[in-house]
Motif scaffolding. Structure first.
Motif, mmCIF file in Angstrom:
data_model
loop_
_atom_site.group_PDB
_atom_site.id
_atom_site.type_symbol
_atom_site.label_atom_id
_atom_site.label_comp_id
_atom_site.label_asym_id
_atom_site.label_seq_id
_atom_site.Cartn_x
_atom_site.Cartn_y
_atom_site.Cartn_z
ATOM 1 N N ARG A 134 9.694 -1.027 2.233
ATOM 2 C CA ARG A 134 9.642 -0.211 3.372
ATOM 3 C C ARG A 134 10.527 0.753 2.900
ATOM 4 O O ARG A 134 10.428 1.793 3.240
ATOM 5 C CB ARG A 134 8.964 -0.602 4.364
ATOM 6 N N ARG A 135 11.632 0.291 2.740
ATOM 7 C CA ARG A 135 13.399 1.195 3.315
ATOM 8 C C ARG A 135 13.134 1.907 2.168
ATOM 9 O O ARG A 135 13.319 3.029 1.669
ATOM 10 C CB ARG A 135 13.715 0.916 3.708
ATOM 11 N N ARG A 136 13.473 0.838 0.736
ATOM 12 C CA ARG A 136 13.926 0.911 -0.852
ATOM 13 C C ARG A 136 12.710 1.830 -1.752
ATOM 14 O O ARG A 136 13.656 2.929 -2.724
ATOM 15 C CB ARG A 136 14.790 0.281 -1.130
ATOM 16 N N ALA A 137 11.773 1.597 -1.679
ATOM 17 C CA ALA A 137 10.639 2.076 -2.636
ATOM 18 C C ALA A 137 10.373 2.900 -2.474
ATOM 19 O O ALA A 137 9.703 3.242 -1.173
ATOM 20 C CB ALA A 137 9.817 0.549 -2.644
ATOM 21 N N LYS A 138 10.315 4.134 -4.061
ATOM 22 C CA LYS A 138 9.858 4.847 -3.844
ATOM 23 C C LYS A 138 8.670 5.368 -4.803
ATOM 24 O O LYS A 138 8.807 4.596 -6.132
ATOM 25 C CB LYS A 138 10.896 6.146 -4.859
ATOM 26 N N PHE A 139 7.233 6.455 -4.844
ATOM 27 C CA PHE A 139 6.755 6.131 -5.690
ATOM 28 C C PHE A 139 6.026 7.369 -6.608
ATOM 29 O O PHE A 139 6.430 8.436 -5.604
ATOM 30 C CB PHE A 139 5.419 5.104 -5.136
ATOM 31 N N THR A 140 5.606 7.504 -6.755
ATOM 32 C CA THR A 140 4.758 8.630 -7.799
ATOM 33 C C THR A 140 3.473 8.457 -7.145
ATOM 34 O O THR A 140 3.484 7.400 -7.539
ATOM 35 C CB THR A 140 5.322 8.994 -9.210
ATOM 36 N N PRO A 141 3.050 9.710 -6.110
ATOM 37 C CA PRO A 141 2.028 8.884 -5.831
ATOM 38 C C PRO A 141 0.790 8.846 -7.450
ATOM 39 O O PRO A 141 0.530 9.695 -7.728
ATOM 40 C CB PRO A 141 0.937 9.827 -4.762
ATOM 41 N N ALA A 142 -0.012 8.499 -6.201
ATOM 42 C CA ALA A 142 -1.510 8.298 -7.581
ATOM 43 C C ALA A 142 -2.799 9.594 -6.824
ATOM 44 O O ALA A 142 -2.285 10.445 -6.484
ATOM 45 C CB ALA A 142 -2.637 7.023 -6.849
ATOM 46 N N THR A 193 0.415 -0.902 0.179
ATOM 47 C CA THR A 193 0.398 -0.280 -0.111
ATOM 48 C C THR A 193 1.073 1.116 -0.084
ATOM 49 O O THR A 193 2.031 1.117 0.831
ATOM 50 C CB THR A 193 -0.581 0.109 1.210
ATOM 51 N N ILE A 194 -0.042 2.061 -0.932
ATOM 52 C CA ILE A 194 1.357 3.448 -0.662
ATOM 53 C C ILE A 194 0.928 4.158 -1.014
ATOM 54 O O ILE A 194 -0.711 4.779 -1.240
ATOM 55 C CB ILE A 194 1.807 3.220 -2.317
ATOM 56 N N GLY A 195 1.146 5.363 0.337
ATOM 57 C CA GLY A 195 0.142 6.758 0.749
ATOM 58 C C GLY A 195 0.676 7.199 0.293
ATOM 59 O O GLY A 195 0.883 7.722 -1.305
ATOM 60 N N SER A 196 -0.227 8.566 0.400
ATOM 61 C CA SER A 196 0.216 9.544 -0.712
ATOM 62 C C SER A 196 1.568 10.780 -0.415
ATOM 63 O O SER A 196 1.364 11.085 -1.733
ATOM 64 C CB SER A 196 -1.317 10.772 -0.196
ATOM 65 N N GLY A 243 2.067 -0.096 3.361
ATOM 66 C CA GLY A 243 1.920 -1.398 4.265
ATOM 67 C C GLY A 243 2.155 -2.420 3.439
ATOM 68 O O GLY A 243 2.040 -2.431 1.816
ATOM 69 N N CYS A 244 2.672 -3.653 3.696
ATOM 70 C CA CYS A 244 2.907 -4.989 2.872
ATOM 71 C C CYS A 244 2.785 -6.618 3.163
ATOM 72 O O CYS A 244 2.588 -6.336 4.465
ATOM 73 C CB CYS A 244 4.429 -4.575 3.312
ATOM 74 N N ASP A 245 1.665 -7.096 2.563
ATOM 75 C CA ASP A 245 1.215 -8.361 3.217
ATOM 76 C C ASP A 245 2.531 -8.916 1.624
ATOM 77 O O ASP A 245 1.573 -8.911 0.670
ATOM 78 C CB ASP A 245 -0.121 -8.794 2.643
ATOM 79 N N ILE A 246 2.648 -10.727 2.326
ATOM 80 C CA ILE A 246 3.005 -11.366 1.354
ATOM 81 C C ILE A 246 1.584 -12.771 0.877
ATOM 82 O O ILE A 246 1.110 -12.893 1.582
ATOM 83 C CB ILE A 246 3.679 -12.536 2.367
ATOM 84 N N THR A 250 -4.146 7.754 -1.688
ATOM 85 C CA THR A 250 -3.566 6.023 -2.087
ATOM 86 C C THR A 250 -4.025 5.528 -2.611
ATOM 87 O O THR A 250 -4.457 5.396 -3.591
ATOM 88 C CB THR A 250 -3.998 5.560 0.127
ATOM 89 N N ASP A 251 -2.725 4.517 -2.590
ATOM 90 C CA ASP A 251 -2.896 3.888 -4.083
ATOM 91 C C ASP A 251 -2.304 2.171 -3.205
ATOM 92 O O ASP A 251 -1.444 1.600 -2.487
ATOM 93 C CB ASP A 251 -1.923 4.211 -5.249
ATOM 94 N N THR A 252 -2.474 0.774 -4.363
ATOM 95 C CA THR A 252 -2.202 -0.204 -3.670
ATOM 96 C C THR A 252 -1.863 -0.969 -5.038
ATOM 97 O O THR A 252 -2.616 -1.228 -6.248
ATOM 98 C CB THR A 252 -3.564 -1.891 -3.267
ATOM 99 N N ILE A 253 -0.666 -1.964 -4.882
ATOM 100 C CA ILE A 253 -0.039 -2.500 -6.358
ATOM 101 C C ILE A 253 0.273 -3.616 -5.362
ATOM 102 O O ILE A 253 0.475 -3.846 -4.717
ATOM 103 C CB ILE A 253 0.799 -1.419 -7.008
#
Length: 217
Positions: A186-194, A156-159, A165-168, A203-206
């Motif tokens: 959680r430590r390294r991933a960076k995203f352009t928010p939705a 789950t990616i915040g704004s 959030g992370c679920d296996i 927020t967005d979930t991928i």
């Protein structure tokens, strides 16, 4: 005067004297009778009369019974017959159920307006997420046991573009490898928010691609 005339005059005098005596006697009788009636009436009014009640003679005592007469017991007293009266049935009590008017249900709460529709999904700022993992990230416990496998997560990616959030959803079979997968994301991933239809960050979930853990030979 002739003899015949003297005789006629003598007879007329006798008749006149007779009628005069009758009239005088009648008047005297009427006077005497009226006076006598008044006297008698006055005497009766003055006379004090009273009634004398006759006392009845005392009742005669009954003669004593003969000594040799047998004594007759008095007749037994028979009680009156019992009259059984049926008790009236109890009154029927009518129970009146009060009519309670139905209570109108409270109005349904107004549903909140739907959130703005997402029009742009979050994008990884570093491209393929598998490039975030290196040989130095292999857990020591998994190396010692020779554990290998492939993990896949739903994040789950915040704004702000960070992973919140992370679920296996696909396990590698080793808990150390699965935990390392979520920790690195959680430590390294960076995203352009939705973005939503209003152009605001949301927020967005991928789902991540499969991440394979393999020991180098």
């Amino acid at each position: 005067m002739a003899y015949a005339q003297r005789r006629e005059l003598s007879g007329n005098r006798t008749m006149g004297a007779f009628f005069t005596a009758v009239v005088v006697g009648g008047l005297l009788y009427a006077i005497v009778t009226g006076l006598a009636y008044d006297v008698v009436k006055k005497s009766i009014q003055d006379l004090k009369t009273f009634d004398v009640e006759e006392q009845p003679p005392p009742p005669e005592a009954p003669p004593p019974p003969p000594k040799d007469m047998p004594k007759v017991p008095p007749p037994p007293i028979t009680p009156p017959p019992l009259v059984r009266m049926e008790a009236p049935p109890p009154p029927i009590q009518t129970v009146t159920t009060p009519v309670i008017p139905p209570v109108a249900p409270p109005p349904a709460p107004m549903s909140p307006p739907p959130p703005p529709r997402k029009v742009q999904s979050a994008q990884s700022a570093k491209g393929d997420l598998r490039t975030l993992f290196g040989a130095d990230d292999y857990p020591a416990s998994a190396q010692a046991s020779g554990a290998e496998g492939t993990s896949q997560a739903q994040i789950t990616i915040g704004s702000d573009g960070r992973v919140v959030g992370c679920d296996i959803i696909r396990s590698s079979g080793n808990s150390a490898l699965d935990s390392a997968t979520c920790n690195i994301l959680r430590r390294r991933a960076k995203f352009t928010p939705a973005r939503d239809s209003n152009g605001n960050a949301t927020t967005d979930t991928i789902t991540t691609p499969p991440i394979t853990w393999r020991l180098e030979g």
